[in-house]
Design an enzyme around this catalytic site. Structure first.
Site, PDB file in Angstrom:
ATOM      1  N   SER B  42       0.837  -1.031  -0.138  1.00  0.00           N
ATOM      2  CA  SER B  42       0.078   0.175  -0.159  1.00  0.00           C
ATOM      3  C   SER B  42       0.943   1.246  -0.067  1.00  0.00           C
ATOM      4  O   SER B  42       0.254   2.298  -0.323  1.00  0.00           O
ATOM      5  CB  SER B  42      -0.931  -0.059   1.281  1.00  0.00           C
ATOM      6  OG  SER B  42      -0.074   0.199   2.462  1.00  0.00           O
ATOM      7  N   LYS B  86       0.658   4.807   6.685  1.00  0.00           N
ATOM      8  CA  LYS B  86      -0.047   5.358   5.816  1.00  0.00           C
ATOM      9  C   LYS B  86       0.547   6.760   5.579  1.00  0.00           C
ATOM     10  O   LYS B  86       1.159   7.210   6.700  1.00  0.00           O
ATOM     11  CB  LYS B  86      -1.565   5.104   5.851  1.00  0.00           C
ATOM     12  CG  LYS B  86      -2.235   3.909   5.576  1.00  0.00           C
ATOM     13  CD  LYS B  86      -2.398   3.651   4.408  1.00  0.00           C
ATOM     14  CE  LYS B  86      -2.929   2.115   4.188  1.00  0.00           C
ATOM     15  NZ  LYS B  86      -2.058   0.949   4.521  1.00  0.00           N
TER      16      LYS B  86
END
Lengths: 171, 164
Positions: B42, B86
């Site tokens: 990701s 993230k």
């Protein structure tokens, strides 16, 4: 002169060790926290008009072992960071766990509690900021589970994990 | 007989020192920061999917000083025991415009990040489960800020986003 500085050094080392043990116990085992506000009344901070109770606030034992697995039961009283302000901690009762369907009071809505979240409400629903306005709370925000009232001495007792009668559905 | 007592006492002392060091490292990790192992696709191209050893600090999060652009470690809102890395895109009150479904369409959506929340996205928006899927998350789920890469050694160095 030599023995005095030895004494100070030894004292510093012992204090550091004691501090480390205290921090580890408080983080991972249990700690004691004061309860502010009346959202969990009468379970916590019952609002009466007697003089001693006006000036005294309940202190609870918050256990941290539950944070290893994040496994909670219906009726658990938990403390969590407010989703509106991470610096503020709220203490409420878990009414719904992931996957539960919760009937929102005073409305016709039925909400499904998402994975990784819980539905919390204060025992004093008239004066409680909880999932009815904040929505389901991510379990990751929980920072402890209140198991006992430890102060004042006359209120020392175990907190029961029970759902208030009014929130149980009749079917 | 006396020498065994001395030996036992010395061993106990060593064991106690070991416990003290362990407690110190644990407390530092919980309050100041430490190593994190990040893997998964990701955050490509920033973080390799096969795994990287990074340094994370907790002080910025505790003081409320993380800024958009920082790489943050957060507790997953779906699995509280899981931590994900993230990039912080927006904080409370800011407006976020994002592609709803990069694989299927170009349609955009704009939202305002609610009070007390943050918006996080993986750098690899084609293969990242983030705020575009689970919405803005409460600031309280932030754990720390990633600022240094330790391994792979050839990429050893700062991961600060604001240095150009």
């Amino acid at each position: 002169m030599g023995t005095y500085s030895n004494f100070l050094w030894s004292l510093a080392k012992k204090s550091l060790t004691a501090g480390l043990i205290a921090v580890t116990i408080s983080d991972r085992l249990a700690s004691i926290s004061p309860v502010h506000g009346y959202s969990m009344s009468p379970t916590l901070n019952p609002k009466t008009n007697t003089l001693p109770e006006l000036f005294s606030r309940d202190y609870v034992l918050m256990e941290k072992l539950c944070l290893q697995r994040y496994r909670f039961s219906h009726g658990d009283v938990v403390a969590f960071s407010s989703p509106e302000n991470y610096k503020q901690k709220l203490i409420k009762r878990i009414i719904g766990l992931p996957g539960d369907w919760v009937a929102v009071p005073h409305s016709y809505d039925v909400v499904r509690v998402p994975e990784g979240h819980c539905w919390v409400e204060g025992d004093n629903s008239a004066n409680s900021k909880d999932s009815r306005s904040l929505g389901p709370i991510p379990l990751g925000l929980i920072c402890g589970r209140a198991t006992h009232i430890v102060w004042p001495p006359r209120r020392i007792s175990k907190l029961e994990s029970r759902i208030p009668q009014s929130r149980l559905s009749s079917s | 007989m006396g020498q065994w007592a001395g030996f036992g006492k010395g061993l106990l002392g060593e064991a106690f020192s070991f416990v003290k060091v362990f407690l110190f490292l644990q407390a530092t990790n919980d309050h100041v920061g430490g190593f994190v192992l990040a893997k998964g696709p990701s955050m490509l191209p920033t973080i390799s999917p096969s795994g990287e050893l990074l340094l994370m600090e907790r002080i910025s999060v505790q003081l409320g000083k993380v800024r958009p652009g920082d790489i943050v470690v957060v507790q997953s809102p779906l699995v509280p025991k899981k931590r994900v890395a993230k990039r912080l895109i927006a904080t409370e009150g800011e407006r976020v415009t994002y592609v709803v479904d990069p694989k299927n369409s170009d349609s955009l959506n704009t939202i305002v990040v609610p009070k007390g929340h943050v918006w996080v996205e993986g750098d690899n928006i084609h293969n990242s489960y983030d705020s575009r899927n689970f919405g803005a998350i409460p600031y309280g789920l932030l754990i720390g800020r990633v600022f240094w890469r330790v391994l792979p050694f050839k990429d050893f160095g700062s991961m600060e986003p604001h240095e150009k």
